[in-house]
Scaffold this motif. Structure first.
Motif, PDB file in Angstrom:
ATOM      1  N   ALA A 105       0.830  -1.210   0.000  1.00  0.00           N
ATOM      2  CA  ALA A 105       0.000   0.000   0.000  1.00  0.00           C
ATOM      3  C   ALA A 105       0.865   1.261   0.000  1.00  0.00           C
ATOM      4  O   ALA A 105       0.484   2.280  -0.582  1.00  0.00           O
ATOM      5  N   LEU A 106       2.034   1.185   0.644  1.00  0.00           N
ATOM      6  CA  LEU A 106       2.938   2.336   0.673  1.00  0.00           C
ATOM      7  C   LEU A 106       3.644   2.534  -0.661  1.00  0.00           C
ATOM      8  O   LEU A 106       4.113   3.632  -0.956  1.00  0.00           O
ATOM      9  N   GLY A 107       3.734   1.475  -1.464  1.00  0.00           N
ATOM     10  CA  GLY A 107       4.373   1.581  -2.783  1.00  0.00           C
ATOM     11  C   GLY A 107       5.879   1.723  -2.674  1.00  0.00           C
ATOM     12  O   GLY A 107       6.520   1.115  -1.831  1.00  0.00           O
ATOM     13  N   THR A 108       6.422   2.555  -3.549  1.00  0.00           N
ATOM     14  CA  THR A 108       7.873   2.766  -3.547  1.00  0.00           C
ATOM     15  C   THR A 108       8.193   4.099  -2.896  1.00  0.00           C
ATOM     16  O   THR A 108       7.336   4.955  -2.752  1.00  0.00           O
ATOM     17  N   GLY A 109       9.438   4.260  -2.517  1.00  0.00           N
ATOM     18  CA  GLY A 109       9.863   5.513  -1.916  1.00  0.00           C
ATOM     19  C   GLY A 109      10.600   5.269  -0.617  1.00  0.00           C
ATOM     20  O   GLY A 109      10.710   4.139  -0.128  1.00  0.00           O
ATOM     21  N   GLU A 110      11.097   6.359  -0.048  1.00  0.00           N
ATOM     22  CA  GLU A 110      11.918   6.269   1.155  1.00  0.00           C
ATOM     23  C   GLU A 110      11.145   5.737   2.368  1.00  0.00           C
ATOM     24  O   GLU A 110      11.700   5.002   3.176  1.00  0.00           O
ATOM     25  N   ALA A 111       9.877   6.112   2.488  1.00  0.00           N
ATOM     26  CA  ALA A 111       9.089   5.656   3.638  1.00  0.00           C
ATOM     27  C   ALA A 111       8.918   4.140   3.597  1.00  0.00           C
ATOM     28  O   ALA A 111       9.123   3.457   4.605  1.00  0.00           O
ATOM     29  N   ALA A 112       8.553   3.619   2.439  1.00  0.00           N
ATOM     30  CA  ALA A 112       8.402   2.163   2.298  1.00  0.00           C
ATOM     31  C   ALA A 112       9.741   1.469   2.513  1.00  0.00           C
ATOM     32  O   ALA A 112       9.803   0.409   3.148  1.00  0.00           O
ATOM     33  N   ASP A 113      10.814   2.063   1.994  1.00  0.00           N
ATOM     34  CA  ASP A 113      12.148   1.473   2.180  1.00  0.00           C
ATOM     35  C   ASP A 113      12.521   1.410   3.657  1.00  0.00           C
ATOM     36  O   ASP A 113      13.116   0.436   4.108  1.00  0.00           O
ATOM     37  N   LYS A 114      12.175   2.451   4.409  1.00  0.00           N
ATOM     38  CA  LYS A 114      12.466   2.464   5.846  1.00  0.00           C
ATOM     39  C   LYS A 114      11.763   1.287   6.533  1.00  0.00           C
ATOM     40  O   LYS A 114      12.369   0.543   7.297  1.00  0.00           O
ATOM     41  N   LEU A 115      10.475   1.098   6.236  1.00  0.00           N
ATOM     42  CA  LEU A 115       9.723   0.020   6.870  1.00  0.00           C
ATOM     43  C   LEU A 115      10.148  -1.354   6.348  1.00  0.00           C
ATOM     44  O   LEU A 115      10.084  -2.344   7.085  1.00  0.00           O
ATOM     45  N   ARG A 116      10.592  -1.430   5.104  1.00  0.00           N
ATOM     46  CA  ARG A 116      11.089  -2.705   4.563  1.00  0.00           C
ATOM     47  C   ARG A 116      12.349  -3.179   5.293  1.00  0.00           C
ATOM     48  O   ARG A 116      12.715  -4.336   5.202  1.00  0.00           O
ATOM     49  N   GLY A 117      12.997  -2.283   6.017  1.00  0.00           N
ATOM     50  CA  GLY A 117      14.153  -2.662   6.818  1.00  0.00           C
ATOM     51  C   GLY A 117      13.817  -3.754   7.823  1.00  0.00           C
ATOM     52  O   GLY A 117      14.689  -4.537   8.212  1.00  0.00           O
ATOM     53  N   ILE A 118      12.554  -3.841   8.244  1.00  0.00           N
ATOM     54  CA  ILE A 118      12.149  -4.904   9.164  1.00  0.00           C
ATOM     55  C   ILE A 118      12.327  -6.263   8.490  1.00  0.00           C
ATOM     56  O   ILE A 118      12.845  -7.197   9.092  1.00  0.00           O
ATOM     57  N   GLU A 119      11.911  -6.370   7.237  1.00  0.00           N
ATOM     58  CA  GLU A 119      12.071  -7.635   6.521  1.00  0.00           C
ATOM     59  C   GLU A 119      13.534  -7.894   6.173  1.00  0.00           C
ATOM     60  O   GLU A 119      13.988  -9.022   6.181  1.00  0.00           O
ATOM     61  N   ARG A 120      14.245  -6.846   5.884  1.00  0.00           N
ATOM     62  CA  ARG A 120      15.643  -7.005   5.459  1.00  0.00           C
ATOM     63  C   ARG A 120      16.594  -7.268   6.633  1.00  0.00           C
ATOM     64  O   ARG A 120      17.447  -8.145   6.569  1.00  0.00           O
ATOM     65  N   PHE A 121      16.453  -6.501   7.702  1.00  0.00           N
ATOM     66  CA  PHE A 121      17.398  -6.565   8.810  1.00  0.00           C
ATOM     67  C   PHE A 121      16.826  -7.192  10.087  1.00  0.00           C
ATOM     68  O   PHE A 121      17.560  -7.424  11.034  1.00  0.00           O
ATOM     69  N   GLY A 122      15.523  -7.365  10.149  1.00  0.00           N
ATOM     70  CA  GLY A 122      14.907  -7.935  11.347  1.00  0.00           C
ATOM     71  C   GLY A 122      14.319  -6.904  12.277  1.00  0.00           C
ATOM     72  O   GLY A 122      13.396  -7.201  13.025  1.00  0.00           O
ATOM     73  N   GLU A 123      14.838  -5.670  12.240  1.00  0.00           N
ATOM     74  CA  GLU A 123      14.280  -4.617  13.077  1.00  0.00           C
ATOM     75  C   GLU A 123      14.735  -3.256  12.564  1.00  0.00           C
ATOM     76  O   GLU A 123      15.730  -3.146  11.845  1.00  0.00           O
TER      77      GLU A 123
END
Length: 192
Positions: A105-123
């Motif tokens: 729902a957030l799509g692309t961009g810095e905000a979505a990338d910030k939250l995707r850090g949970i999937e990438r780094f765990g937290e």
């Protein structure tokens, strides 16, 4: 600790019990496990939980030598967190299925990338400087869901969001708490 489960009435499948179809709804309706059972292992994590700083303290009960104590107080005075224990309380939880829908729902961009850090780094950690980045994206995602944020106050304790609009609304409350209260931050983790 109080737990509130939120689901917007306009969500697909409204009126049925979560998981009645045995499909993805079963994953959405499942309650989040207690905070004590958490790990960030990507293979076993089933949920995403955001924690909010509840309080900080320095353990004065321990026998700290005088020369070390002066270093501790100096680091505190200049803003470092050496010797400070942060007590984080669970604030917002959902399944990874719903969280992946939030990211979509957030799509692309810095905000979505910030939250995707949970999937990438765990937290991830959310501080005041992240609020201006995240808040407009969350509001746009709510608008894209056809939802207008409901005015009100955040629920006390943990909120388990069963759908994307509920998660986005509660996340807005969390962002407001981070922005308005001094020294408050949040941490999002993938948990099992």
């Amino acid at each position: 600790m109080s737990v509130t489960v939120r689901q917007r009435p306009s969500a697909p499948g409204a009126g049925r019990a979560p998981g009645a179809d045995g499909g993805a709804g079963a994953e959405r309706g499942r309650a989040v496990r207690p905070a004590a059972a958490h790990t960030t292992d990507g293979r076993t994590a089933r949920d995403v939980v955001f924690y909010r700083l509840g309080k900080k303290f320095v353990d004065h009960e321990r026998s700290i030598p005088e020369d070390v104590r002066s270093v501790l107080y100096y680091t505190l005075a200049i803003g470092h967190h050496t010797g400070v224990i942060d007590c984080l309380e669970p604030r917002l939880a959902t399944s990874r299925v719903v969280f992946s829908e939030v990211l979509a729902a957030l799509g692309t961009g810095e905000a979505a990338d910030k939250l995707r850090g949970i999937e990438r780094f765990g937290e991830i950690e959310l501080k005041k400087e992240h609020v201006p980045l995240l808040k407009p994206a969350v509001l746009a995602a709510l608008e894209g869901c056809g939802t207008v944020p409901e005015p009100g106050t955040a629920a006390a304790g943990l909120v388990v969001a069963a759908d994307v609009p509920s998660w986005l609304e509660e996340f807005l409350f969390l962002l407001d708490e981070v922005q308005c209260e001094p020294a408050v931050y949040a941490m999002g983790r993938r948990v099992s």
